[in-house]
Scaffold this motif. Structure first.
Motif, mmCIF file in Angstrom:
data_model
loop_
_atom_site.group_PDB
_atom_site.id
_atom_site.type_symbol
_atom_site.label_atom_id
_atom_site.label_comp_id
_atom_site.label_asym_id
_atom_site.label_seq_id
_atom_site.Cartn_x
_atom_site.Cartn_y
_atom_site.Cartn_z
ATOM 1 N N GLU A 109 0.808 -1.224 0.000
ATOM 2 C CA GLU A 109 0.000 0.000 0.000
ATOM 3 C C GLU A 109 0.842 1.275 0.000
ATOM 4 O O GLU A 109 0.346 2.352 -0.295
ATOM 5 C CB GLU A 109 -1.011 0.025 1.160
ATOM 6 N N ARG A 110 2.141 1.155 0.274
ATOM 7 C CA ARG A 110 3.039 2.309 0.198
ATOM 8 C C ARG A 110 4.003 2.165 -0.985
ATOM 9 O O ARG A 110 5.073 2.767 -1.004
ATOM 10 C CB ARG A 110 3.807 2.479 1.514
ATOM 11 N N GLY A 111 3.638 1.350 -1.955
ATOM 12 C CA GLY A 111 4.415 1.236 -3.178
ATOM 13 C C GLY A 111 5.540 0.224 -3.133
ATOM 14 O O GLY A 111 6.330 0.132 -4.071
ATOM 15 N N GLY A 112 5.629 -0.550 -2.059
ATOM 16 C CA GLY A 112 6.678 -1.558 -1.944
ATOM 17 C C GLY A 112 6.219 -2.922 -2.417
ATOM 18 O O GLY A 112 5.131 -3.077 -2.971
ATOM 19 N N THR A 113 7.067 -3.916 -2.168
ATOM 20 C CA THR A 113 6.736 -5.288 -2.542
ATOM 21 C C THR A 113 6.544 -6.176 -1.313
ATOM 22 O O THR A 113 6.362 -7.376 -1.440
ATOM 23 C CB THR A 113 7.844 -5.875 -3.447
ATOM 24 N N ASN A 114 6.611 -5.583 -0.125
ATOM 25 C CA ASN A 114 6.336 -6.274 1.136
ATOM 26 C C ASN A 114 7.241 -7.485 1.372
ATOM 27 O O ASN A 114 6.833 -8.483 1.939
ATOM 28 C CB ASN A 114 4.864 -6.685 1.219
ATOM 29 N N LEU A 115 8.511 -7.387 0.941
ATOM 30 C CA LEU A 115 9.443 -8.503 1.115
ATOM 31 C C LEU A 115 10.232 -8.414 2.423
ATOM 32 O O LEU A 115 11.018 -9.312 2.725
ATOM 33 C CB LEU A 115 10.410 -8.561 -0.071
ATOM 34 N N GLY A 116 10.031 -7.339 3.182
ATOM 35 C CA GLY A 116 10.735 -7.192 4.447
ATOM 36 C C GLY A 116 10.098 -6.103 5.284
ATOM 37 O O GLY A 116 9.146 -5.450 4.858
ATOM 38 N N PHE A 117 10.626 -5.934 6.481
ATOM 39 C CA PHE A 117 10.155 -4.857 7.350
ATOM 40 C C PHE A 117 10.465 -3.520 6.696
ATOM 41 O O PHE A 117 11.448 -3.391 5.957
ATOM 42 C CB PHE A 117 10.883 -4.899 8.693
ATOM 43 N N SER A 118 9.664 -2.511 7.011
ATOM 44 C CA SER A 118 9.968 -1.157 6.572
ATOM 45 C C SER A 118 11.191 -0.665 7.349
ATOM 46 O O SER A 118 11.576 -1.274 8.362
ATOM 47 C CB SER A 118 8.776 -0.231 6.833
ATOM 48 N N PRO A 119 11.805 0.435 6.923
ATOM 49 C CA PRO A 119 12.948 0.953 7.683
ATOM 50 C C PRO A 119 12.607 1.223 9.155
ATOM 51 O O PRO A 119 13.380 0.870 10.047
ATOM 52 C CB PRO A 119 13.310 2.241 6.947
ATOM 53 N N THR A 120 11.436 1.815 9.412
ATOM 54 C CA THR A 120 11.088 2.100 10.808
ATOM 55 C C THR A 120 10.770 0.824 11.574
ATOM 56 O O THR A 120 11.154 0.690 12.740
ATOM 57 C CB THR A 120 9.912 3.095 10.885
ATOM 58 N N GLU A 121 10.115 -0.140 10.938
ATOM 59 C CA GLU A 121 9.862 -1.419 11.601
ATOM 60 C C GLU A 121 11.171 -2.132 11.936
ATOM 61 O O GLU A 121 11.289 -2.791 12.979
ATOM 62 C CB GLU A 121 8.985 -2.313 10.723
ATOM 63 N N THR A 122 12.155 -1.999 11.061
ATOM 64 C CA THR A 122 13.466 -2.591 11.320
ATOM 65 C C THR A 122 14.091 -1.966 12.568
ATOM 66 O O THR A 122 14.674 -2.658 13.404
ATOM 67 C CB THR A 122 14.380 -2.402 10.086
ATOM 68 N N ALA A 123 13.939 -0.645 12.699
ATOM 69 C CA ALA A 123 14.468 0.049 13.889
ATOM 70 C C ALA A 123 13.756 -0.417 15.158
ATOM 71 O O ALA A 123 14.398 -0.620 16.195
ATOM 72 C CB ALA A 123 14.333 1.561 13.721
ATOM 73 N N TYR A 124 12.440 -0.603 15.087
ATOM 74 C CA TYR A 124 11.704 -1.087 16.263
ATOM 75 C C TYR A 124 12.143 -2.508 16.616
ATOM 76 O O TYR A 124 12.349 -2.836 17.786
ATOM 77 C CB TYR A 124 10.197 -1.121 16.019
#
Length: 151
Positions: free
Chosen positions: A39-54
């Motif tokens: 929904e944000r233009g990605g391919t959903n193959l991994g965590f987002s940058p902010t999710e990675t930080a969390y």
């Protein structure tokens, strides 16, 4: 003769971005995929940058928590985590610069081991002193609350 560990080390990483949202980052012999949801233009193959930080906070709490428990001789067993983040997205939406985008993080840690409530409190206090990711968030102005309970 014991080998003395270095107190400051250089960490090397490399990466390749195949689109505006998808990138793969390498360190040692490992790879991490970072992406955005569809929904944000990605391919959903991994965590987002902010999710990675969390996620790094969960990982650091786990690792340092177990190190501190071992040093104290406390059996914390396996840990389970529940986390909630108050994230001010105006910066990533390019609406305005936000000094502290992660307003608050609430992390609940549940331990399955034989440790008493008092022992868990000791482990929690020691973990707070040494968890680098928690310190990074706190020093950036994020209100970080970590609570430890028994299963």
């Amino acid at each position: 003769m014991a080998i003395r560990q270095k107190s400051v080390v250089k960490v090397k990483m490399s990466g390749f971005a195949s689109s505006h949202s998808h990138c793969v980052v390498h360190t040692r012999d490992l790879s991490l995929t970072i992406d955005e949801p569809v929904e944000r233009g990605g391919t959903n193959l991994g965590f987002s940058p902010t999710e990675t930080a969390y996620a790094a906070l969960v990982g650091c709490t786990n690792t340092i928590g177990h190190k501190c428990a071992a040093k104290l001789g406390v059996d914390i067993g396996n840990l389970e985590f529940e986390m909630e983040i108050d994230f001010d997205r105006r910066g990533v939406l390019l609406q305005e610069e936000i000094e502290v985008p992660f307003k608050a993080i609430r992390l609940d840690v549940t331990a399955s081991g034989a440790a008493s409530i008092e022992e868990l409190a000791q482990v929690a206090a020691e973990t707070e002193k040494y968890c680098a990711v928690s310190k990074m968030y706190k020093n950036a102005g994020t209100d970080v609350e970590v609570s430890w309970t028994k299963k």
